[in-house]
Structure formats: structure tokens, C-alpha cells
Design an enzyme around this catalytic site. Structure first.
Site, mmCIF file in Angstrom:
data_model
loop_
_atom_site.group_PDB
_atom_site.id
_atom_site.type_symbol
_atom_site.label_atom_id
_atom_site.label_comp_id
_atom_site.label_asym_id
_atom_site.label_seq_id
_atom_site.Cartn_x
_atom_site.Cartn_y
_atom_site.Cartn_z
ATOM 1 N N ASP A 48 0.846 -1.200 0.000
ATOM 2 C CA ASP A 48 0.000 0.000 0.000
ATOM 3 C C ASP A 48 0.876 1.243 0.000
ATOM 4 O OD1 ASP A 48 0.793 -0.735 2.534
ATOM 5 O OD2 ASP A 48 -1.218 -0.846 3.368
ATOM 6 N N GLU A 92 -5.601 3.664 3.603
ATOM 7 C CA GLU A 92 -6.150 4.279 4.822
ATOM 8 C C GLU A 92 -7.531 4.884 4.571
ATOM 9 O OE1 GLU A 92 -4.795 3.912 7.623
ATOM 10 O OE2 GLU A 92 -2.667 3.557 7.283
HETATM 11 ZN ZN LIG Z 1 -2.954 2.317 8.939
HETATM 12 ZN ZN LIG Z 2 -1.260 0.235 7.226
#
Ligand SMILES: [Zn+2]
Ligand SMILES: [Zn+2]
Length: 378
Positions: free
Chosen positions: A72, A131
């Protein structure tokens, strides 16, 4: 891993650490990654971008399967307080969840296989917006991803509480189902001395916060697990004015999708009661929702056994955590697993002082490349 490699990856991590960006705004991060990827041998690579994300396919020598590794990319709206020389250069933003390490490890894995191809294909996935608002689900639905869909997925997340050299995971649920919770109450404001001519949303909001606490204690099986946290309450404008509006912000976490449904229906019932009782309007919004991370049992068991027999890395069979991760959407469609990577820091994830030990980067690159090489030979 050679010392030179570790030096390079430490530098990459520190450079990424300085440019944290919000979900789907990872423009500099994407460019940084693309620039690095362009320095690798290109003969067997194909690169595609999807929004601010990147997909890199490394063709295997005689591919029968395709393995995926996902990193990510986004940072968090947190002002960094580490005092590090290489601290965030973006005011109010910080890589406080280790995604800078996740990307660096991704580049390390990619570099390894771009130079020493395995039999099977490898898909390196740089995914934006973990997030929020959530990049995994729209990425999975994209034509770009579907065209290169892997047969098995691996993901990892840094774990502040474990020492470097430790990897923790378990078959079955690893991360919880999560949902954001936003409740807006609208009544009628007025003079503080004339409460009978107003509808006070501070009082209604306070009642509701109390009532929400009864859901986990009174509606959920004590042997199941769930959390409802109201992390922010806002209401009113001034000490002598009755508040016309109030806003509650929170999060819901459960270990099963059914319990999530039950909690939402209880919240809606309680809100309905507040509307009737206080003659106000209540609007509810669940924001980002993440599915549980469910580790496929046989692959996870096999990985754990493989890891346990290897010297150098300590395996811990951990319990499930109430944190959320949108990697769960990949695992809903593609068998695989996620594991915790020990980075040994006293501060938790999303903390302004989080300072992961960079020694974990080499541990992760070494573990994942060795595992995939072994798996590809099976
Ligand atoms: Zn996080
Ligand atoms: Zn994370």
C-alpha cells in the site's frame, strides 16, 4: 542480502518517508516508484498504472501460476514527531503506518525477480488509498487488474510490538471487519436560558454516546468480539447558545461480517429512538468499510511450516487483531495470506513518533523472495 542492497533500500525507504501523500493523491510516490522501476532490467517486465497505483508484471521463465505481492502507498494526516533527519517534508502528513516500508520491500522483491526470474509470473501491486477511501476494491474491479489477476496473494504489515526477525500470522481471520461511523444530529438552537424553546443536540449526542456503549455489552455474544469507539464529538458554537447540531465520529470493528450487520442495525434502532425522543433528525454515514483479512488455511499453514523450518526468522502464531486492512478484498477473491513483520518500536501504528527499525526491510525481502522461489518450484 548484501550490505549494498540494505544500504540502497534504507535510502529508498527514507526518501519515500519524506513524501507521504493522501489516498489517491500519491502522485510523487507513484513517480518515485516508476523512476526506480525504469532502472531495472526491462526485458521481462510490463508496467501499467491504475489511478495513482502501479502494477508490474514480471514474466516467469515457464509460468504456470501468477503470484501477487501487494504494497500500500498512502500516508496519514498526522504531523510527524520523530525528530528524524529524514522526517516528512509534507506538513501534516506522515507515513505513520509503515507503508513506506511496505513499498520499499515491494521494490526489493521486484528487483530480485527482475534480475533472477522465477518459473512463475510475479505481479507487484502498488495500491493507493489503503487508509481511505479504500483502493483495494476499485483496483480489483479495474480492467488493468483483471487482465493480470494473480492466482495467489501475499501481503504484509509492519508490527511495532514484535522484534526485528519476527514474523507473526495465523490461518483464518487476521484483521477485523471495520466500518467508519459518522452521525449528524440536527435539532433547534436557541438561547441558553430558554431550553424549552429549543432542541439541544449536545444533550441528544451525549445520550447517544452512552447508548452506543450498550450494543457490545448487551447485544453481542460475550464469546464473540466487537468494538464501537466514538473518537470525536462535536457540537454547538458557544457556552450560552443551545447547540442546534452535534456530530459523532467513530469506528466499528468485528470478527465476523454478521456481527457487523447486527451492530449497524442496533445503531440504526438507537438513532431512531433519539430522533423520536428528542424530536431531531439523525443522519448516519458509514464512510469506508473494510472486509476482514481472511488467511486461506492451507497456504498459510504451509507458509508457517516452511518458515518454522528456516533458520534466522522467528515465527509467532498470533491472535487476530481489531485493526482493519483493505487487503481483505484481495483475499476475498484470491487465495493467500498476510503476515505481521516485526519492526520493534514502542509507538503503535498511526502514532506521530512511530519509528520502525529498518532492519526489518531485509528480513522481509529475503523471506518473501525465498518463499516465492520455493513455492514456484513446488
Ligand atoms: Zn494504517
Ligand atoms: Zn497500514
Amino acid at each position: 542480502m548484501t550490505a549494498v542492497d540494505l544500504h540502497t533500500y534504507t535510502r529508498i525507504r527514507r526518501e519515500l518517508h519524506q513524501i507521504p501523500e493522501a489516498g489517491f493523491q500519491e502522485f510523487k510516490t507513484q513517480q518515485y516508484l516508476l523512476d526506480y522501476i525504469s532502472t531495472l532490467p526491462q526485458e521481462h517486465l510490463e508496467v501499467k498504472t491504475w489511478r495513482t497505483g502501479i502494477l508490474v508484471l514480471v514474466h516467469g521463465t515457464a509460468p504456470q501460476r501468477r503470484f501477487g505481492y501487494r504494497a500500500d502507498m498512502d500516508g496519514l494526516p498526522i504531523t510527524e514527531d520523530t525528530g528524524l533527519e529524514f522526517k516528512s517534508q509534507h506538513p501534516g502528513y506522515m507515513h505513520a503506518c509503515g507503508h513506506d516500508l511496505h513499498m520499499t520491500i515491494g521494490l526489493g522483491i521486484l528487483t530480485h525477480f527482475a534480475k533472477q526470474r522465477m518459473t512463475d509470473d510475479l505481479l507487484l501491486i502498488f495500491q493507493p488509498a489503503e487508509e481511505g477511501p479504500g483502493g483495494a476494491l476499485p483496483m480489483l474491479e479495474s480492467e488493468e487488474f483483471k487482465a493480470w489477476k494473480p492466482d495467489q496473494m501475499v501481503g504484509l504489515h509492519i508490527a511495532p510490538e514484535y522484534p526485528v526477525g519476527t514474523i507473526a500470522t495465523r490461518p483464518g481471520i487476521l484483521f477485523a471487519n471495520t466500518s467508519e461511523l459518522f452521525i449528524e444530529l440536527t435539532g433547534m438552537g436557541g438561547h441558553a436560558a430558554y431550553p424549552h424553546k429549543a432542541n439541544d443536540m449536545v444533550v441528544a449526542g451525549c445520550q447517544l454516546v452512552g447508548q452506543l456503549q450498550t450494543i457490545v455489552s448487551r447485544n453481542i455474544d460475550p464469546l464473540d468480539a466487537a468494538v464501537i469507539t466514538v473518537g470525536k464529538v462535536e457540537g454547538g458554537t458557544k457556552q450560552n447558545i443551545i447547540a442546534e447540531t452535534a456530530r459523532l465520529e467513530g469506528t466499528i470493528r468485528t470478527l465476523s461480517a454478521d456481527t457487523m450487520k447486527l451492530i449497524k442495525s442496533r445503531i440504526e434502532a438507537l438513532i431512531h429512538g433519539v430522533e423520536t425522543g428528542f424530536e431531531c433528525r439523525a443522519d448516519i454515514n458509514y464512510g469506508s468499510n473494510y472486509l476482514q483479512v481472511w488467511n486461506e488455511a492451507s497456504l498459510t499453514g504451509e507458509f508457517m511450516q516452511w518458515l518454522d523450518e528456516r533458520p534466522g526468522v522467528e515465527l509467532i502464531e498470533c491472535t487476530e487483531a481489531m485493526t482493519g486492512e483493505d487487503f481483505g478484498y484481495f483475499l476475498e477473491h484470491i487465495p493467500g495470506f498476510m503476515f505481521w513483520l516485526g519492526v520493534d518500536t514502542p509507538y503503535g501504528l498511526h502514532h506521530a513518533k512511530l519509528q520502525p527499525d529498518e532492519g526489518a526491510i531485509g528480513v522481509a525481502i529475503e523471506t518473501v523472495t525465498s518463499y516465492l522461489t520455493w513455492k514456484s518450484q513446488q
